[in-house]
Design an enzyme around this catalytic site. Structure first.
Site, PDB file in Angstrom:
ATOM      1  N   GLY A 170      26.680  78.801  36.011  1.00 57.06           N
ATOM      2  CA  GLY A 170      26.867  80.147  35.489  1.00 57.06           C
ATOM      3  C   GLY A 170      25.967  80.337  34.281  1.00 57.06           C
ATOM      4  O   GLY A 170      24.751  80.398  34.391  1.00 57.06           O
ATOM      5  N   ASN A 174      28.763  75.025  29.422  1.00 56.49           N
ATOM      6  CA  ASN A 174      29.746  73.957  29.575  1.00 56.49           C
ATOM      7  C   ASN A 174      29.441  72.774  28.660  1.00 56.49           C
ATOM      8  O   ASN A 174      28.277  72.423  28.464  1.00 56.49           O
ATOM      9  CB  ASN A 174      29.756  73.505  31.039  1.00 56.49           C
ATOM     10  CG  ASN A 174      30.816  72.481  31.328  1.00 56.49           C
ATOM     11  OD1 ASN A 174      30.564  71.292  31.221  1.00 56.49           O
ATOM     12  ND2 ASN A 174      31.999  72.924  31.685  1.00 56.49           N
ATOM     13  N   SER A 237      32.340  81.398  24.215  1.00 53.65           N
ATOM     14  CA  SER A 237      31.059  81.402  24.925  1.00 53.65           C
ATOM     15  C   SER A 237      30.754  82.749  25.578  1.00 53.65           C
ATOM     16  O   SER A 237      29.812  82.847  26.378  1.00 53.65           O
ATOM     17  CB  SER A 237      31.073  80.324  26.015  1.00 53.65           C
ATOM     18  OG  SER A 237      32.117  80.597  26.961  1.00 53.65           O
ATOM     19  N   PHE A 238      31.525  83.777  25.254  1.00 51.93           N
ATOM     20  CA  PHE A 238      31.476  85.073  25.936  1.00 51.93           C
ATOM     21  C   PHE A 238      30.064  85.586  26.179  1.00 51.93           C
ATOM     22  O   PHE A 238      29.727  86.048  27.275  1.00 51.93           O
ATOM     23  CB  PHE A 238      32.261  86.092  25.108  1.00 51.93           C
ATOM     24  CG  PHE A 238      32.210  87.506  25.616  1.00 51.93           C
ATOM     25  CD1 PHE A 238      32.952  87.887  26.720  1.00 51.93           C
ATOM     26  CD2 PHE A 238      31.421  88.458  24.981  1.00 51.93           C
ATOM     27  CE1 PHE A 238      32.922  89.196  27.189  1.00 51.93           C
ATOM     28  CE2 PHE A 238      31.384  89.760  25.438  1.00 51.93           C
ATOM     29  CZ  PHE A 238      32.130  90.133  26.543  1.00 51.93           C
ATOM     30  N   GLU A 239      29.201  85.503  25.169  1.00 51.06           N
ATOM     31  CA  GLU A 239      27.852  86.057  25.282  1.00 51.06           C
ATOM     32  C   GLU A 239      26.995  85.316  26.308  1.00 51.06           C
ATOM     33  O   GLU A 239      26.055  85.887  26.856  1.00 51.06           O
ATOM     34  CB  GLU A 239      27.149  86.005  23.923  1.00 51.06           C
ATOM     35  CG  GLU A 239      27.756  86.908  22.870  1.00 51.06           C
ATOM     36  CD  GLU A 239      27.029  86.770  21.550  1.00 51.06           C
ATOM     37  OE1 GLU A 239      26.538  87.790  21.037  1.00 51.06           O
ATOM     38  OE2 GLU A 239      26.942  85.645  21.027  1.00 51.06           O
ATOM     39  N   THR A 249      36.429  76.795  35.526  1.00 49.54           N
ATOM     40  CA  THR A 249      36.885  75.874  34.481  1.00 49.54           C
ATOM     41  C   THR A 249      38.237  76.253  33.893  1.00 49.54           C
ATOM     42  O   THR A 249      38.650  75.685  32.888  1.00 49.54           O
ATOM     43  CB  THR A 249      35.857  75.815  33.335  1.00 49.54           C
ATOM     44  OG1 THR A 249      35.684  77.136  32.781  1.00 49.54           O
ATOM     45  CG2 THR A 249      34.511  75.294  33.822  1.00 49.54           C
ATOM     46  N   TYR A 507      42.532  73.203  18.325  1.00 45.55           N
ATOM     47  CA  TYR A 507      41.103  72.995  18.546  1.00 45.55           C
ATOM     48  C   TYR A 507      40.508  72.273  17.338  1.00 45.55           C
ATOM     49  O   TYR A 507      40.504  72.801  16.230  1.00 45.55           O
ATOM     50  CB  TYR A 507      40.441  74.367  18.720  1.00 45.55           C
ATOM     51  CG  TYR A 507      39.044  74.374  19.281  1.00 45.55           C
ATOM     52  CD1 TYR A 507      37.980  73.885  18.547  1.00 45.55           C
ATOM     53  CD2 TYR A 507      38.770  74.924  20.528  1.00 45.55           C
ATOM     54  CE1 TYR A 507      36.684  73.923  19.042  1.00 45.55           C
ATOM     55  CE2 TYR A 507      37.484  74.974  21.041  1.00 45.55           C
ATOM     56  CZ  TYR A 507      36.449  74.467  20.284  1.00 45.55           C
ATOM     57  OH  TYR A 507      35.167  74.501  20.782  1.00 45.55           O
TER      58      TYR A 507
END
Length: 610
Positions: A170, A174, A237-239, A249, A507
């Protein structure tokens, strides 16, 4: 099947994204000389100063033995130029390629150096260090860029016929090795899905949309917003990530508290496997047997390739408000969070930064001018002298609300009441606005550290409220002790990024200096240490980063051998030749029986200092 030419005036997305770092090639951190301060350059702003960042790096990544009077200089460790990187020639498979060319145009087939390098790795620290020094062992032999579901079907059929390995890609964001070729035994094709980027239809009655899965986050929202709807999935990671990557994922976005995770949004999808195409019916819900969509969700391209998905959408919110708060401590913030989540009032997003990440957040912000700085200093004095805040312990929180204005007003007032009862100090909407503008920027700091002899990595999990604080404390303490005992500077922080009624996503971000004497041992030890502690406290192996090969050594311990065997049977059914992204997601039988090492332990480099 009619060939579809790619418009000649368009440039493929892989050519617009850094091959040796994160994101837009026009956006980066750098030192401004001779002054020496760190600045951020973007397509719209040149050299915006980040006046506190360099001092923060010095403070957190220096050892007690370092001379405090010596001027602090960042050691430059630049990446190789792509022109200087050597990569083995692609293998030749004329029979397979000849059949491929009968169905695909020349511009859909790429085997040049840039294409192959950009489809070899994701964006983990292990990936970036290797590509920056030119250590590329297994690059794909060919990149194929399909335009439609039918083209993917044909490609997979040919791969099955000729025993060709296929790895879907994509956005390439990742960080667990999920897209990397791990063998040179067979001809390998990377399938770049990003030309399949259209919203095919929107149903405003059912509030669903059918979408090609190669669409990147911003382009997806742009198309949906034109029809008055939004998906509401907004990962870090949207952009630079795609719908297909999110599905493959089991992704989660910033606004998951309100809109759910990707599995909650997915209604149905089409998946092309080597033994045929799998399709699901659309509908509100079904109780007819197991939920088949969960066989493909999170499968990371190991069973087949998702091509189109029907997703739930919602109306573009009338109001969207985000606010900042300071808590006296992490415990105060967690107590407030639990009270909010146990009520029926749930914000769109709740993020809580621990003291160390709060300090990073303040250190990496641009200067706002003398008036704003004066006001900030005045607030600090008030909090310290009147509210007794200890600024070594304070925690920043960003809380957001979206929806109809009346609903937003009601939820905001109810949540603010809970926050005030737990000692929170409101900072207004300015921090929320800053977060919205800068929320995708953290990886650019990581690139800057790589340019200056340091490294950064992450570990994330879902953990219960009972184990949240004990896990947070032990993981941070163990990490720091491990490196400090070796005389290696280290830094670690954490934040809560997604919340649920029975737990949160915790996180961690950790950093150290590169050490050429230990190869990748520092990273491998740190990642292993953090993962073991996460599992000790009953945490998920990953909340949203997936498995790839990075988490495979812990999969049997996490899901049990029985479920691993169930997955192997699925793999044998859908992919009998093992052409779909081999050696990802679960251990091989040889790995499980200690007859071969895990890829996590052997994908290493020599002399990673650049």
């Amino acid at each position: 099947m009619e060939k579809k030419e790619f418009p000649q005036n368009q440039v493929d997305l892989y050519q617009q994204i850094k091959w040796n770092g994160w994101g837009d090639t026009r956006k980066f951190l750098h030192q401004v000389k001779p002054e020496g301060f760190v600045a951020l350059t973007t397509p719209s702003v040149s050299a915006q100063p980040l006046p506190s960042l360099k001092g923060f790096i010095k403070k957190e990544l220096s050892l007690p033995t370092d001379d405090p009077n010596k001027p602090f200089e960042l050691e430059e460790t630049p990446s190789l130029r792509i022109e200087d990187i050597k990569i083995h020639a692609p293998k030749q498979y004329p029979e397979f390629v000849k059949e491929l060319k009968a169905f695909f145009s020349a511009d859909q087939l790429k085997d040049d150096k840039l294409a192959r390098i950009t489809h070899t790795f994701g964006k983990s620290i292990r990936d970036l260090i290797r590509v920056r020094i030119g250590l590329i062992k297994y690059a794909p032999d060919l990149i194929v860029l399909p335009h439609s579901h039918e083209e993917v079907e044909k490609l997979v059929q040919l791969a099955q016929k000729w025993n060709v390995v296929i790895i879907p890609m994509g956005g390439g964001s990742n960080i667990v090795g999920a897209i990397e070729p791990v063998s040179d035994d067979r001809f390998t094709v990377s399938i770049d899905m990003r030309r399949m980027n259209k919203v095919l239809w929107v149903d405003r009655k059912e509030m669903t949309a059918c979408i090609q899965v190669g669409v990147m986050g911003p382009h997806l929202e742009e198309q949906l917003n034109k029809q008055g709807v939004s998906l509401g999935h907004d990962p870090d990671s949207f952009e630079f990530s795609t719908l297909g990557g999110w599905l493959a994922t089991c992704s989660s976005g910033h606004q998951s508290d309100k809109y759910g995770d990707i599995e909650d949004m997915a209604v149905s999808f089409r998946t092309v496997t080597p033994t045929g195409t799998l399709e699901l019916r659309n509908g509100a819900r079904a109780g007819a047997g197991i939920n088949y969509k969960h066989i493909i969700l999170g499968s990371e391209g190991t069973l087949g390739i998702i091509t189109e998905a029907v997703m739930k959408v919602h109306a573009v919110p009338q109001a969207a408000e985000y606010y900042g708060f300071l808590f006296p401590s992490f415990n105060h913030a967690v107590a407030a969070l639990q009270q909010i989540r146990s009520s029926e009032i749930i914000p769109t997003m709740i993020r809580i930064y621990d003291p160390e990440e709060t300090a990073l957040s303040f250190a990496s912000k641009p200067s706002k001018g003398p008036i704003a700085e004066f006001m900030s200093a005045a607030v600090k004095k008030y909090l310290h002298y009147v509210r007794s805040f200890d600024f070594k312990s304070v925690c920043l929180s960003i809380i957001g609300f979206e929806g109809p204005k009346k609903v937003v007003d009601f939820h905001r007032n109810s949540v603010f009441d809970i926050l005030s009862k737990n000692g929170a100090f409101g900072l207004g909407s300015a921090p929320g606005k800053t977060w919205a503008e800068k929320r995708y920027d953290l990886p650019y700091i990581r690139d800057f550290l790589l340019d200056h002899n340091m490294w950064v990595d992450v570990a994330e999990t879902t953990v219960s409220y009972t184990n949240l604080v004990p896990l947070w404390k032990e993981a941070k303490q163990a990490f720091q002790q491990h490196f400090r005992s070796q005389g290696i500077p280290s830094w670690i922080c954490a934040h809560i990024s997604h919340t649920y009624s029975n737990g949160v996503c915790l996180y961690f971000i950790f950093a150290s200096k590169q050490n050429s004497d230990k190869d990748m041992k520092q990273y491998i030890e740190a990642k292993g240490l953090m993962t073991d502690i996460i599992l000790k406290y009953g945490g998920a192996l990953s909340h949203h980063h997936a498995v790839g090969y990075e988490h495979v050594p812990w999969m049997t311990r996490y899901v049990s051998k029985g479920w691993i065997q169930v997955y192997r049977k699925l793999k044998e059914t859908f992919d009998p030749k093992d052409i779909c992204n081999p050696r990802k997601l679960i251990p091989t039988i040889k790995e499980e029986n200690n007859q071969e090492p895990y890829l996590f332990n052997v994908i290493n480099i020599k002399n990673p200092k650049l």
